[in-house]
Each structure stands twice: as structure tokens, then as C-alpha cells.
Design a protein around this motif. Structure first.
Motif, PDB file in Angstrom:
ATOM      1  N   UNK A   1       0.831  -1.203   0.000  1.00 56.17           N
ATOM      2  CA  UNK A   1       0.000   0.000   0.000  1.00 56.17           C
ATOM      3  C   UNK A   1       0.866   1.254   0.000  1.00 56.17           C
ATOM      4  N   UNK A   2       1.975   1.209   0.741  1.00 54.93           N
ATOM      5  CA  UNK A   2       2.878   2.362   0.790  1.00 54.93           C
ATOM      6  C   UNK A   2       3.465   2.655  -0.582  1.00 54.93           C
ATOM      7  N   UNK A   3       3.818   1.610  -1.319  1.00 53.36           N
ATOM      8  CA  UNK A   3       4.356   1.793  -2.667  1.00 53.36           C
ATOM      9  C   UNK A   3       3.320   2.447  -3.570  1.00 53.36           C
ATOM     10  N   UNK A   4       2.084   1.959  -3.513  1.00 54.11           N
ATOM     11  CA  UNK A   4       1.023   2.513  -4.359  1.00 54.11           C
ATOM     12  C   UNK A   4       0.750   3.979  -4.019  1.00 54.11           C
ATOM     13  N   UNK A   5       0.663   4.292  -2.722  1.00 56.58           N
ATOM     14  CA  UNK A   5       0.374   5.665  -2.308  1.00 56.58           C
ATOM     15  C   UNK A   5       1.555   6.595  -2.589  1.00 56.58           C
ATOM     16  N   UNK A   6       2.750   6.125  -2.309  1.00 58.67           N
ATOM     17  CA  UNK A   6       3.948   6.929  -2.534  1.00 58.67           C
ATOM     18  C   UNK A   6       4.129   7.198  -4.022  1.00 58.67           C
TER      19      UNK A   6
END
Length: 206
Positions: free
Chosen positions: A79-84
Motif C-alpha cells: 500500500x505504501x508503494x502505491x500511495x507513494x
């Protein structure tokens, strides 16, 4: 490691150094993801389709997050990769435009044609923006904000920075001293995204 921690951050079922194949895969995924996100955003600005570049970058970030989920990566990291990735795709165009203007921008005098008053009632705050034109009468598509103060009036002369190649819109903002300075933040953030992807892949070892 608890099952809940493995679910959120990835199982990372190896002792000592991570397997070489995971490191290689992580580096490749990181470079490709970060490169596509940043590349799409920058290309969009330079070709005059910055919205398309941003959308492509967001899609790449979401696709990377989905790929990581499919490889058993931790939910938090995916999720962090997608949001970042999405945030980076949204942020880079503005910084790229500043870099272009810092590198080759030209200061030109503009004339105020109309003053717009923006009232922010919730914050008891008032801000002006000015519609402007060039001295030859050509309209300027971007409003002046920073130099359009409380005493702004029609026919007043202001200064804006223009790109002689018209790749990016003009601005009256204070620009970085150099293009390198403008792109330093995006470059660091792009490397951080690549590193985050790499960690997520490495921790996905089932």
C-alpha cells in the motif's frame, strides 16, 4: 514473527542475508517502478500533457502495489508503494516546471487586466490573484498570485517568468536558483520509492 506481522510487513522467511534472487528482483522492480513514475510525470510536463503524465504515473504506482500483493509482499509495504508512487506522480510535474523555468526562463513585464479577490471565510483570510496580459496585448493563461497584493490594481505592471519554448506555464513564484535545486527533492523521493519497492520484494519471501 507473528502471523499478523508477516501479513502486514511480509513473511521474510530467511535467516541472514536475503537470497540473491530476491535482491535482484527487488532492485529491478524498484528501478522500473520509480523510473516509470518519474519518467511519465516529467515527460508529461515537457510535452504539454502533464495531466496524462500524472495519470500514467499513478497507474504505474497502483500496478506496482498490486504486483507486490500478488507476490506475497506485506500489505503495508504494498500500500505504501502505491500511495507513494501516486503522490510522487502528482508532485513531480510542479517541480519539473520550476526546473524548466529556473534553467531557461525569461522575465517579462505583464499588465494587470483584472483583480480577483478570494475570501476564505473559515480562516478570515483574503487573497488576490490577477489576470494579466503581455505589453503587446497577448493574454497570459496563468494568473499572478504572489505579486498580486492587496493594493493591486488594473494597468499595474508585474513581472512573471516565461518559458521561451512554452513547454510550461509562466509564473510569478520565487523559483529555485537552478534546475538541479528544483529536482533534488524529486530525485531523492524517486530513489526512496525504488528502495521501498526493493524492501517489499525482499520481505515477500514465503
Amino acid at each position: 514473527m507473528s502471523d499478523n506481522e508477516a501479513f502486514l510487513l511480509g513473511p521474510a522467511n530467511f535467516s541472514g542475508r536475503p537470497p540473491v534472487r530476491l535482491v535482484v528482483e527487488g532492485v529491478v522492480v524498484g528501478i522500473v517502478t520509480a523510473g516509470l513514475v518519474a519518467g511519465a510525470a516529467v515527460t508529461g510536463v515537457l510535452t504539454g500533457v502533464d495531466t496524462v503524465g500524472t495519470v500514467v504515473g499513478v497507474v504505474v504506482g497502483l500496478a506496482a502495489g498490486w504486483y507486490l500483493l500478488s507476490t506475497n509482499a506485506g500489505r503495508v509495504l504494498a500500500a505504501a508503494v502505491a500511495l507513494f508512487g501516486g503522490a510522487l506522480a502528482w508532485w513531480i510535474p510542479g517541480q519539473t516546471a520550476q526546473a524548466v523555468l529556473a534553467a531557461r526562463g525569461e522575465s517579462r513585464t505583464v499588465v494587470v487586466t483584472e483583480v480577483h479577490v478570494h475570501r476564505y471565510e473559515g480562516r478570515n483570510y483574503v487573497k488576490n490573484s490577477c489576470s494579466v496580459r503581455l505589453l503587446d496585448g497577448s493574454p497570459v493563461p496563468t494568473e499572478a498570485w504572489r505579486t498580486c497584493g492587496a493594493t493591486a490594481r488594473t494597468s499595474q505592471h508585474l513581472t512573471m517568468v516565461f518559458d521561451p519554448e512554452d513547454a510550461v506555464p509562466p509564473t510569478d513564484r520565487i523559483l529555485p536558483a537552478t534546475a538541479t535545486e528544483a529536482l533534488a527533492g524529486p530525485a531523492a523521493a524517486t530513489l526512496a520509492l525504488a528502495a521501498l519497492c526493493c524492501v517489499a520484494v525482499i520481505r515477500s519471501q514465503p
